[in-house]
Design a protein around this motif. Sequence first.
Motif, short mmCIF file in Angstrom:
data_model
loop_
_atom_site.label_atom_id
_atom_site.label_comp_id
_atom_site.label_asym_id
_atom_site.label_seq_id
_atom_site.Cartn_x
_atom_site.Cartn_y
_atom_site.Cartn_z
N THR A 74 0.84 -1.35 -0.02
CA THR A 74 -0.14 0.06 -0.11
C THR A 74 0.81 1.31 -0.22
O THR A 74 0.69 2.40 -0.69
N THR A 77 2.54 1.85 -3.41
CA THR A 77 1.91 2.13 -4.41
C THR A 77 1.95 3.87 -4.49
O THR A 77 1.59 4.30 -5.45
N ASN A 127 -8.55 -0.74 -3.00
CA ASN A 127 -8.37 0.68 -3.39
C ASN A 127 -9.47 1.59 -3.29
O ASN A 127 -9.95 1.59 -4.31
N LYS A 128 -9.59 2.59 -2.22
CA LYS A 128 -10.96 3.39 -2.41
C LYS A 128 -10.59 4.41 -3.77
O LYS A 128 -11.38 5.03 -4.02
N LYS A 129 -9.02 4.70 -4.12
CA LYS A 129 -8.94 5.64 -5.01
C LYS A 129 -9.03 5.29 -6.40
O LYS A 129 -9.95 5.73 -7.40
N THR A 130 -8.66 4.08 -6.65
CA THR A 130 -8.52 3.42 -7.88
C THR A 130 -9.46 2.22 -8.07
O THR A 130 -9.92 1.76 -9.14
N ARG A 131 -10.18 1.68 -6.92
CA ARG A 131 -10.97 0.59 -7.13
C ARG A 131 -10.42 -0.68 -7.52
O ARG A 131 -11.28 -1.53 -7.99
N LYS A 132 -9.02 -0.75 -7.59
CA LYS A 132 -8.60 -2.00 -7.82
C LYS A 132 -8.15 -2.96 -6.73
O LYS A 132 -8.27 -2.39 -5.49
N ASN A 152 -1.33 -5.37 -6.44
CA ASN A 152 -2.63 -4.68 -6.89
C ASN A 152 -2.89 -5.28 -8.33
O ASN A 152 -1.91 -5.77 -8.97
N SER A 154 -3.95 -5.55 -12.10
CA SER A 154 -3.89 -4.73 -13.19
C SER A 154 -5.22 -4.16 -13.86
O SER A 154 -5.07 -3.09 -14.41
N VAL A 156 -9.43 -3.42 -13.18
CA VAL A 156 -10.59 -3.06 -12.26
C VAL A 156 -11.62 -4.28 -12.36
O VAL A 156 -12.25 -4.42 -13.41
#
Length: 287
Positions: A74, A77, A127-132, A152, A154, A156
């Motif tokens: 985390t 990233t 991941n709350k920003k990218t939703r990955k 992570n 690659s 979504v």
Amino acid sequence: GIEMEAELRHAELIVKQLGLEEAKPLSNPCADEVERPDDDVELNAEYTTQCKSIVARANYMAADRPDIQFAVKTLATAMAKPTYADWQKLKRLGRYIKGKPRLVIKYNWQTSTNKVTANSDSDWAGNKKTRKSTSGGVIRIGDHFIKSWSKNQSVVALSSAEAELYGIIKTASEALGVMSILWDWNLKFDCNLMADASAALGIIGRTGLGKMRHIDTSYLWLQQDCIKQKIKMNKVLGTENPADMGTKGLSGEQIDKFVRMLHMEHRAGRSELAPDLNNICLLYTSP
């Protein structure tokens, strides 16, 4: 048997660089995110350099410490432009390492085995920003820990089943890589892949995409490998899946449970067998 651990000096330096020598230790390296007004404020140049240096050291140490891999992933990233929130996460990791500076991997003598066990798990849209989503995995030969990761995904994923499928495919790829090395040594092993996602196991167990036509067909090679019995799929309870450590922040009790399951042990203090790095040149250059 044999015991192995990451060099303790890295843990000591992380605590020192963060100024946490007198701080209270914490039982887990991650916590539920609480939004603060200044979370998105980027660190100045001095703190950015320091943050990158410490995260890089933690990333090196995490290869031998599954208990911190998710927290380090985390932080890594966000290394390009670390924020105040990232600095707070790093300090939390430092306080965890202060309380548990050593993680010893124990390789007890075991009877001959021909089984590679690979555990897989994922956290959908964590991941709350990218939703990955995050994929986590652990590979063992018998009871012996070989490898683990937290990465992570690659793409979504649009559902938890899809996220689990991508996680299983990652784990299968890693397991086949280990088996390929063993085959080079003329050692024939079978692979059992353990996952706690019934929906993803159902996708792999059938032929074709079904209603999930948005998934790239390049991910369907695992169906063929299962048909050919290269990999055997098995269901495991989520509470008994050590790959869960690589997908989300867990409580201290959960981390300790999975660490014991992988035949590891947290220890405090400096090992008598681990020399100080300042003296290591003397050990290897004296006649």
